[in-house]
Design a protein around this motif. Structure first.
Motif, PDB file in Angstrom:
ATOM      1  N   ASN A  97       0.494  -3.093  -2.106  1.00 52.77           N
ATOM      2  CA  ASN A  97       1.381  -2.101  -1.482  1.00 52.77           C
ATOM      3  C   ASN A  97       0.519  -1.091  -0.730  1.00 52.77           C
ATOM      4  O   ASN A  97      -0.164  -0.269  -1.337  1.00 52.77           O
ATOM      5  CB  ASN A  97       2.238  -1.383  -2.517  1.00 52.77           C
ATOM      6  CG  ASN A  97       3.351  -0.566  -1.876  1.00 52.77           C
ATOM      7  OD1 ASN A  97       3.112   0.218  -0.969  1.00 52.77           O
ATOM      8  ND2 ASN A  97       4.580  -0.761  -2.335  1.00 52.77           N
ATOM      9  N   GLU A 146       8.078   0.513   0.713  1.00 54.48           N
ATOM     10  CA  GLU A 146       7.803   1.950   0.637  1.00 54.48           C
ATOM     11  C   GLU A 146       8.520   2.572  -0.554  1.00 54.48           C
ATOM     12  O   GLU A 146       8.014   3.510  -1.166  1.00 54.48           O
ATOM     13  CB  GLU A 146       8.222   2.639   1.936  1.00 54.48           C
ATOM     14  CG  GLU A 146       7.777   4.092   2.011  1.00 54.48           C
ATOM     15  CD  GLU A 146       7.860   4.692   3.400  1.00 54.48           C
ATOM     16  OE1 GLU A 146       7.455   5.846   3.562  1.00 54.48           O
ATOM     17  OE2 GLU A 146       8.331   3.985   4.322  1.00 54.48           O
ATOM     18  N   TYR A 149       1.168   8.591  -0.030  1.00 50.28           N
ATOM     19  CA  TYR A 149       1.884   9.472  -0.959  1.00 50.28           C
ATOM     20  C   TYR A 149       0.929  10.113  -1.965  1.00 50.28           C
ATOM     21  O   TYR A 149       1.045  11.302  -2.286  1.00 50.28           O
ATOM     22  CB  TYR A 149       2.985   8.701  -1.685  1.00 50.28           C
ATOM     23  CG  TYR A 149       4.170   8.402  -0.791  1.00 50.28           C
ATOM     24  CD1 TYR A 149       5.118   9.382  -0.508  1.00 50.28           C
ATOM     25  CD2 TYR A 149       4.326   7.149  -0.196  1.00 50.28           C
ATOM     26  CE1 TYR A 149       6.186   9.121   0.344  1.00 50.28           C
ATOM     27  CE2 TYR A 149       5.389   6.885   0.648  1.00 50.28           C
ATOM     28  CZ  TYR A 149       6.324   7.870   0.910  1.00 50.28           C
ATOM     29  OH  TYR A 149       7.377   7.619   1.749  1.00 50.28           O
ATOM     30  N   TYR A 196       1.559   1.306   1.203  1.00 49.11           N
ATOM     31  CA  TYR A 196       2.202   2.605   1.405  1.00 49.11           C
ATOM     32  C   TYR A 196       1.743   3.646   0.385  1.00 49.11           C
ATOM     33  O   TYR A 196       1.853   4.848   0.622  1.00 49.11           O
ATOM     34  CB  TYR A 196       3.728   2.478   1.285  1.00 49.11           C
ATOM     35  CG  TYR A 196       4.394   1.658   2.354  1.00 49.11           C
ATOM     36  CD1 TYR A 196       4.632   2.184   3.620  1.00 49.11           C
ATOM     37  CD2 TYR A 196       4.804   0.353   2.103  1.00 49.11           C
ATOM     38  CE1 TYR A 196       5.261   1.435   4.600  1.00 49.11           C
ATOM     39  CE2 TYR A 196       5.430  -0.415   3.070  1.00 49.11           C
ATOM     40  CZ  TYR A 196       5.663   0.133   4.317  1.00 49.11           C
ATOM     41  OH  TYR A 196       6.293  -0.622   5.286  1.00 49.11           O
TER      42      TYR A 196
END
Length: 214
Positions: free
Chosen positions: A157, A183, A163, A159
């Motif tokens: 992942n 996401e 974050y 994404y």
């Protein structure tokens, strides 16, 4: 029709609607006690290992998950961890995804041996476990090995780093569902794991640096 005081899901529903942390914890705790009483100690011992497969256990397991989350948020972290570990023992298939919460709790508390044991028990190509493996390796100062784990996590992942580094903020309202590599998955993982990452000196900087190279 009679009203039973041992309906754990009744307490769960009330807890979910409560805006008070204290009240929510109290309600979940009552749900745990009600569920435990309804099932009985003999039932729990007899069916340990495949609990979730028995529908009658699910209200109790939901209550215990909610109660443990409240304990963690309230600073009673070791109690929360012990509850999560008990839930894994009751239901190793872990239909509730407790392992994802537990691994971050263990990492945040610096419980490396327990975290490593859990990761070995659940060797799966999800971002939840691959990023956890990477941060654990970084905690143990494993150098190039840590970098390799992180690359695998990026592949699961990509994404997540935006974050964890704060480039994008985790939304107030979390997604209700996700798909692997999405996401939404990154948001859920980051929400659960940010404390563990921030607790390790240099971890976020390492993540950001390696993400630029990815």
């Amino acid at each position: 029709m009679s009203i039973s005081p041992y309906c754990a899901d009744a307490y769960n529903l009330l807890a979910e609607e409560s805006e008070s942390i204290e009240e929510r914890q109290e309600l979940y705790e009552q749900g745990v006690k009600a569920g435990r009483t309804a099932l009985g100690d003999l039932f729990s011992k007899k069916n340990m290992g495949y609990f979730w497969g028995i529908i009658e256990t699910r209200p109790y397991m939901r209550a215990l998950a909610g109660f443990s989350e409240c304990l963690w948020d309230g600073g009673r972290r070791q109690e929360a961890i012990e509850n999560y570990q008990d839930m894994i023992k009751l239901n190793p298939n872990d239909n509730q995804g407790i392992r994802y919460t537990l691994i971050n709790c263990l990492l945040a508390e610096g419980m490396h041996e327990e975290a490593e044991k859990l990761l070995k028990e659940y060797q799966e190509p999800t971002c939840f476990m691959l990023y956890s493996q990477a941060i654990l390796s970084f905690m143990k100062s494993e150098g190039i090995k840590s970098d390799k784990y992180l690359m695998k996590a990026f592949e699961s992942n990509s994404y997540v780093p935006v974050y964890l580094t704060g480039e994008k903020h985790v939304p107030w309202f979390l997604p209700n569902m996700y798909s692997l590599g999405s996401e939404e998955e990154a948001i859920l993982y980051s929400h659960e794991s940010i404390e563990a990452w921030k607790s390790v000196s240099g971890a976020i900087a390492w993540l950001a640096e390696k993400y630029k190279e990815y």
